[in-house]
Scaffold this motif. Structure first.
Motif, mmCIF file in Angstrom:
data_model
loop_
_atom_site.group_PDB
_atom_site.id
_atom_site.type_symbol
_atom_site.label_atom_id
_atom_site.label_comp_id
_atom_site.label_asym_id
_atom_site.label_seq_id
_atom_site.Cartn_x
_atom_site.Cartn_y
_atom_site.Cartn_z
ATOM 1 N N LEU A 47 0.857 -1.184 0.000
ATOM 2 C CA LEU A 47 0.000 0.000 0.000
ATOM 3 C C LEU A 47 0.891 1.230 0.000
ATOM 4 N N ARG A 48 0.524 2.247 -0.746
ATOM 5 C CA ARG A 48 1.220 3.527 -0.665
ATOM 6 C C ARG A 48 0.162 4.630 -0.561
ATOM 7 N N THR A 49 0.466 5.605 0.292
ATOM 8 C CA THR A 49 -0.499 6.664 0.586
ATOM 9 C C THR A 49 -0.217 7.894 -0.271
ATOM 10 N N TYR A 50 -1.263 8.499 -0.834
ATOM 11 C CA TYR A 50 -1.095 9.725 -1.627
ATOM 12 C C TYR A 50 -2.154 10.748 -1.219
ATOM 13 N N SER A 51 -1.705 11.966 -0.992
ATOM 14 C CA SER A 51 -2.612 13.049 -0.633
ATOM 15 C C SER A 51 -3.470 13.403 -1.840
ATOM 16 N N GLY A 88 2.253 12.385 -7.580
ATOM 17 C CA GLY A 88 3.250 11.493 -6.987
ATOM 18 C C GLY A 88 4.645 11.887 -7.407
ATOM 19 N N PHE A 89 5.506 12.031 -6.401
ATOM 20 C CA PHE A 89 6.894 12.381 -6.655
ATOM 21 C C PHE A 89 7.645 11.092 -6.971
ATOM 22 N N SER A 90 8.282 11.036 -8.128
ATOM 23 C CA SER A 90 8.943 9.815 -8.551
ATOM 24 C C SER A 90 10.430 9.945 -8.292
ATOM 25 N N HIS A 91 10.911 9.280 -7.249
ATOM 26 C CA HIS A 91 12.270 9.499 -6.752
ATOM 27 C C HIS A 91 13.164 8.296 -6.957
ATOM 28 N N ALA A 92 12.567 7.092 -7.013
ATOM 29 C CA ALA A 92 13.389 5.881 -6.945
ATOM 30 C C ALA A 92 12.644 4.734 -7.612
ATOM 31 N N PRO A 134 7.436 0.761 -5.331
ATOM 32 C CA PRO A 134 6.206 0.474 -6.075
ATOM 33 C C PRO A 134 5.333 1.713 -6.300
ATOM 34 N N GLY A 135 5.348 2.647 -5.347
ATOM 35 C CA GLY A 135 4.552 3.863 -5.521
ATOM 36 C C GLY A 135 5.086 4.711 -6.663
ATOM 37 N N SER A 136 6.404 4.954 -6.644
ATOM 38 C CA SER A 136 7.024 5.749 -7.709
ATOM 39 C C SER A 136 6.836 5.078 -9.066
ATOM 40 N N GLU A 137 7.027 3.769 -9.086
ATOM 41 C CA GLU A 137 6.894 3.046 -10.358
ATOM 42 C C GLU A 137 5.471 3.168 -10.902
ATOM 43 N N TRP A 185 7.840 10.336 4.182
ATOM 44 C CA TRP A 185 8.897 9.392 3.802
ATOM 45 C C TRP A 185 10.118 9.680 4.654
ATOM 46 N N THR A 186 11.048 8.742 4.681
ATOM 47 C CA THR A 186 12.333 8.993 5.327
ATOM 48 C C THR A 186 13.355 8.033 4.735
ATOM 49 N N PRO A 187 14.617 8.440 4.635
ATOM 50 C CA PRO A 187 15.610 7.597 3.965
ATOM 51 C C PRO A 187 15.663 6.186 4.543
ATOM 52 N N ARG A 200 10.683 1.900 3.653
ATOM 53 C CA ARG A 200 9.774 1.686 2.520
ATOM 54 C C ARG A 200 8.347 1.880 2.979
ATOM 55 N N GLY A 201 7.658 2.844 2.370
ATOM 56 C CA GLY A 201 6.280 3.147 2.767
ATOM 57 C C GLY A 201 6.276 3.784 4.151
ATOM 58 N N MET A 202 5.231 4.540 4.461
ATOM 59 C CA MET A 202 5.141 5.158 5.798
ATOM 60 C C MET A 202 3.761 4.899 6.370
HETATM 61 C C1 LIG Z 1 -0.139 10.664 4.698
HETATM 62 C C2 LIG Z 1 0.811 10.528 3.507
HETATM 63 C C3 LIG Z 1 0.591 11.284 2.361
HETATM 64 C C4 LIG Z 1 1.461 11.184 1.277
HETATM 65 N N1 LIG Z 1 1.231 11.951 0.169
HETATM 66 C C5 LIG Z 1 2.088 11.882 -0.897
HETATM 67 C C6 LIG Z 1 1.856 12.670 -2.070
HETATM 68 O O1 LIG Z 1 0.851 13.381 -2.187
HETATM 69 N N2 LIG Z 1 2.770 12.571 -3.087
HETATM 70 C C7 LIG Z 1 3.879 11.754 -2.989
HETATM 71 O O2 LIG Z 1 4.686 11.727 -3.928
HETATM 72 N N3 LIG Z 1 4.104 10.991 -1.900
HETATM 73 C C8 LIG Z 1 3.232 11.016 -0.857
HETATM 74 N N4 LIG Z 1 3.442 10.227 0.231
HETATM 75 C C9 LIG Z 1 4.563 9.261 0.180
HETATM 76 C C10 LIG Z 1 4.111 7.979 -0.564
HETATM 77 O O3 LIG Z 1 3.158 7.286 0.221
HETATM 78 C C11 LIG Z 1 5.245 6.991 -0.818
HETATM 79 O O4 LIG Z 1 5.834 6.663 0.386
HETATM 80 C C12 LIG Z 1 6.284 7.492 -1.748
HETATM 81 O O5 LIG Z 1 5.716 7.764 -3.003
HETATM 82 C C13 LIG Z 1 7.394 6.477 -1.929
HETATM 83 O O6 LIG Z 1 6.831 5.249 -2.305
HETATM 84 P P1 LIG Z 1 7.668 4.203 -3.146
HETATM 85 O O7 LIG Z 1 6.893 2.914 -3.146
HETATM 86 O O8 LIG Z 1 8.068 4.765 -4.464
HETATM 87 O O9 LIG Z 1 9.018 4.028 -2.336
HETATM 88 P P2 LIG Z 1 9.266 3.176 -0.996
HETATM 89 O O10 LIG Z 1 9.243 1.718 -1.292
HETATM 90 O O11 LIG Z 1 8.324 3.659 0.073
HETATM 91 O O12 LIG Z 1 10.734 3.657 -0.614
HETATM 92 C C14 LIG Z 1 11.883 3.301 -1.414
HETATM 93 C C15 LIG Z 1 13.067 4.193 -1.046
HETATM 94 O O13 LIG Z 1 12.850 5.519 -1.553
HETATM 95 C C16 LIG Z 1 13.017 6.480 -0.531
HETATM 96 N N5 LIG Z 1 12.072 7.588 -0.732
HETATM 97 C C17 LIG Z 1 10.725 7.534 -0.538
HETATM 98 N N6 LIG Z 1 10.171 8.723 -0.841
HETATM 99 C C18 LIG Z 1 11.179 9.544 -1.225
HETATM 100 C C19 LIG Z 1 11.249 10.900 -1.649
HETATM 101 N N7 LIG Z 1 10.160 11.672 -1.737
HETATM 102 N N8 LIG Z 1 12.465 11.418 -1.962
HETATM 103 C C20 LIG Z 1 13.570 10.669 -1.883
HETATM 104 N N9 LIG Z 1 13.581 9.368 -1.476
HETATM 105 C C21 LIG Z 1 12.400 8.817 -1.160
HETATM 106 C C22 LIG Z 1 12.749 5.711 0.761
HETATM 107 O O14 LIG Z 1 13.409 6.288 1.843
HETATM 108 C C23 LIG Z 1 13.264 4.335 0.459
HETATM 109 O O15 LIG Z 1 14.644 4.266 0.731
HETATM 110 C C24 LIG Z 1 2.581 10.294 1.329
HETATM 111 C C25 LIG Z 1 2.779 9.509 2.476
HETATM 112 C C26 LIG Z 1 1.912 9.609 3.563
HETATM 113 C C27 LIG Z 1 2.160 8.744 4.782
#
Ligand SMILES: Cc1cc2nc3c(=O)[nH]c(=O)nc-3n(C[C@H](O)[C@H](O)[C@H](O)COP(=O)(O)OP(=O)(O)OC[C@H]3O[C@@H](n4cnc5c(N)ncnc54)[C@H](O)[C@@H]3O)c2cc1C
Length: 190
Positions: free
Chosen positions: A30-34, A47-51, A54-57, A182-184, A187-189
């Protein structure tokens, strides 16, 4: 930053307060998006695509016809209608709920804030392209009495701002709302 527009007739029945979020079932988790905007049958996310999570992808690959399961809007990170004034502080991801919340306020509201992000998403809040959230807040000329602060983005940066407001400026605990996105290394918050 990818903007994704989802369509479903059910969206018209959803209750939503600016600042709330939805959860998407992407990859194996699960990934959360505002919510950026929600109208009758359209839900827009940013969605901010950083890495390669699964959320970024998913955000980067979503195209017309892509389907996704998601939860209805939830969350307590919303504006306090009784606040004497509002302070919005966040990074690229935090800017999504913060700008939605800021837009929901009446034009008479007293608003301060700053977004630290790679690109400017909206002219509704001041913006800088680099530096820490704490330095950005310190650069603001704020009223001398506390308002209500909304701080969203990377967890440690948000907590630094929270501690500054509480410990250095003497704001009450409940006057600072934090949404850690998020935090370094994590995975997921959820
Ligand atoms: C309440 C809430 C609201 C949110 N709203 C949004 C939103 O509106 N838009 C949005 O883009 N995200 C938002 N997020 C964050 C989102 O849920 C994902 O956690 C995020 O997109 C990363 O998911 P991922 O599966 O790509 O990476 P993950 O599998 O979660 O993480 C992979 C790696 O990437 C790193 N990483 C994660 N995010 C970032 C980042 N921004 N910059 C650099 N490194 C990162 C992690 O530390 C980890 O090492 C929100 C999170 C919460 C809890």
């Amino acid at each position: 930053m990818h903007e994704v527009t989802l369509s479903a007739p059910e969206f018209g029945t959803w209750q939503f307060v600016a600042g709330q979020s939805v959860r998407l079932f992407v990859g194996n988790g699960l990934r959360t998006y505002s919510i950026w905007t929600l109208s009758e049958s359209t839900l827009v996310l940013r969605g901010f695509s950083h890495a390669d999570g699964p959320g970024s992808e998913w955000m980067a690959s979503a195209a017309p016809g892509t389907r996704v399961a998601l939860t209805s809007p939830k969350g307590v990170f919303v504006v306090d209608a009784d606040a004497p004034w509002h302070l919005f502080v966040g990074d690229d991801t935090g800017a999504v709920p913060l700008l939605a919340m800021r837009s929901s306020l009446p034009s008479s509201a007293s608003v301060h804030g700053i977004v630290v992000s790679r690109e400017r998403m909206s002219p509704d809040l001041p913006w800088v392209s680099s530096g820490s959230l704490l330095d950005a807040v310190r650069s603001l000329d704020l009223p001398s009495t506390p308002g209500v602060a909304y701080v969203a983005g990377e967890q440690k940066a948000c907590l630094e701002v929270r501690d500054h407001l509480r410990n250095s400026l003497g704001w009450p605990r409940r006057a600072v709302k934090v949404s850690a996105h998020w935090t370094p290394g994590k995975r997921g918050m959820e």
